[in-house]
Design an enzyme around this catalytic site. Structure first.
Site, PDB file in Angstrom:
ATOM      1  N   ASP A  36       0.856  -1.184   0.000  1.00 20.87           N
ATOM      2  CA  ASP A  36       0.000   0.000   0.000  1.00 20.87           C
ATOM      3  C   ASP A  36       0.898   1.241   0.000  1.00 20.87           C
ATOM      4  O   ASP A  36       1.890   1.311   0.726  1.00 20.87           O
ATOM      5  CB  ASP A  36      -0.899   0.002   1.241  1.00 20.87           C
ATOM      6  CG  ASP A  36      -2.054   0.993   1.115  1.00 20.87           C
ATOM      7  OD1 ASP A  36      -3.207   0.543   1.040  1.00 20.87           O
ATOM      8  OD2 ASP A  36      -1.781   2.213   1.087  1.00 20.87           O
ATOM      9  N   GLY A  99     -15.357   3.156   3.718  1.00 16.21           N
ATOM     10  CA  GLY A  99     -14.174   3.944   3.353  1.00 16.21           C
ATOM     11  C   GLY A  99     -13.482   3.469   2.098  1.00 16.21           C
ATOM     12  O   GLY A  99     -12.297   3.744   1.905  1.00 16.21           O
ATOM     13  N   HIS A 106     -10.012  -5.151  -3.700  1.00 19.29           N
ATOM     14  CA  HIS A 106      -8.688  -5.418  -3.131  1.00 19.29           C
ATOM     15  C   HIS A 106      -8.850  -5.810  -1.671  1.00 19.29           C
ATOM     16  O   HIS A 106      -9.766  -5.356  -0.987  1.00 19.29           O
ATOM     17  CB  HIS A 106      -7.771  -4.193  -3.251  1.00 19.29           C
ATOM     18  CG  HIS A 106      -8.364  -2.934  -2.691  1.00 19.29           C
ATOM     19  ND1 HIS A 106      -9.276  -2.181  -3.395  1.00 19.29           N
ATOM     20  CD2 HIS A 106      -8.196  -2.311  -1.499  1.00 19.29           C
ATOM     21  CE1 HIS A 106      -9.634  -1.147  -2.657  1.00 19.29           C
ATOM     22  NE2 HIS A 106      -8.997  -1.197  -1.491  1.00 19.29           N
TER      23      HIS A 106
HETATM   24  P1  5GP Z   1      -9.669   1.346   0.203  1.00 16.98           P
HETATM   25  O1  5GP Z   1     -10.007   2.418   1.187  1.00 16.98           O
HETATM   26  O2  5GP Z   1     -10.272   1.589  -1.157  1.00 16.98           O
HETATM   27  O3  5GP Z   1      -9.943  -0.039   0.736  1.00 16.98           O
HETATM   28  O4  5GP Z   1      -8.088   1.406   0.088  1.00 16.98           O
HETATM   29  C1  5GP Z   1      -7.395   1.827  -1.037  1.00 16.98           C
HETATM   30  C2  5GP Z   1      -5.929   1.760  -0.690  1.00 16.98           C
HETATM   31  O5  5GP Z   1      -5.176   1.909  -1.870  1.00 16.98           O
HETATM   32  C3  5GP Z   1      -5.481   2.855   0.274  1.00 16.98           C
HETATM   33  O6  5GP Z   1      -4.973   2.250   1.463  1.00 16.98           O
HETATM   34  C4  5GP Z   1      -4.410   3.619  -0.512  1.00 16.98           C
HETATM   35  O7  5GP Z   1      -3.327   4.011   0.304  1.00 16.98           O
HETATM   36  C5  5GP Z   1      -4.014   2.636  -1.587  1.00 16.98           C
HETATM   37  N1  5GP Z   1      -3.589   3.258  -2.831  1.00 16.98           N
HETATM   38  C6  5GP Z   1      -4.248   4.239  -3.518  1.00 16.98           C
HETATM   39  N2  5GP Z   1      -3.574   4.551  -4.643  1.00 16.98           N
HETATM   40  C7  5GP Z   1      -2.472   3.751  -4.679  1.00 16.98           C
HETATM   41  C8  5GP Z   1      -1.384   3.615  -5.595  1.00 16.98           C
HETATM   42  O8  5GP Z   1      -1.285   4.293  -6.617  1.00 16.98           O
HETATM   43  N3  5GP Z   1      -0.433   2.692  -5.288  1.00 16.98           N
HETATM   44  C9  5GP Z   1      -0.512   1.915  -4.161  1.00 16.98           C
HETATM   45  N4  5GP Z   1       0.485   1.039  -3.951  1.00 16.98           N
HETATM   46  N5  5GP Z   1      -1.529   2.011  -3.278  1.00 16.98           N
HETATM   47  C10 5GP Z   1      -2.487   2.929  -3.523  1.00 16.98           C
END
Ligand code: 5GP
Ligand code: ZN
Length: 119
Positions: A36, A99, A106
């Site tokens: 992440d 969130g 994922h």
């Molecule tokens: P969600 O809240 O949708 O479950 O989590 C999305 C996650 O994706 C977040 O923890 C964020 O830090 C991560 N994330 C967003 N954009 C990118 C990216 O471009 N690269 C990586 N490695 N992680 C990302």
């Protein structure tokens, strides 16, 4: 558009295609994993299906084995990262109240410290 080609503007599809740099630590035909970008735990890895599925809400019966594969890959990565003995958490956020930010399914693998629960 084929499932393999993914979604043109989706950030995780772009990582999977190599258009956005990322340290891919696991890849097979169905599942990819990378750290992440904004880790909240010492180990924070995202386990992502190659197929663009926006969220849990869009899963079909045919995707059930894929979700099982994601869990198995997460378990293996937890073992490789050395956090399996003390424990770890797998989280899938689905929708606004949970969130979810990125609308490509994922699973978060989080560990390496004690995690609070229920908030
Ligand atoms: P969600 O809240 O949708 O479950 O989590 C999305 C996650 O994706 C977040 O923890 C964020 O830090 C991560 N994330 C967003 N954009 C990118 C990216 O471009 N690269 C990586 N490695 N992680 C990302
Ligand atoms: Zn995608």
């Amino acid at each position: 558009m084929s499932a393999e080609a993914g979604n043109r503007d989706c950030v995780f599809c772009r990582i999977i295609r190599g258009e956005i740099p990322s340290n891919i630590i696991y890849r097979d035909a169905e599942v990819v994993a990378f750290p992440d970008i904004n880790p909240v735990t010492p180990v924070h890895i995202l386990i992502v299906p190659v197929k663009h599925i926006p969220s849990l809400a869009e899963l079909s019966d045919a995707d059930s084995p894929l979700v099982g594969r994601m869990v198995r890959v997460a378990n293996e990565l937890a073992r490789r990262q050395g956090i399996a003995p003390k424990g770890y958490r797998l989280t899938i956020n689905s929708g606004a109240d949970a969130g979810q930010i990125v609308y490509h399914l994922h699973m978060h693998l989080m560990g390496g410290r004690h995690l609070e629960w229920k908030h």
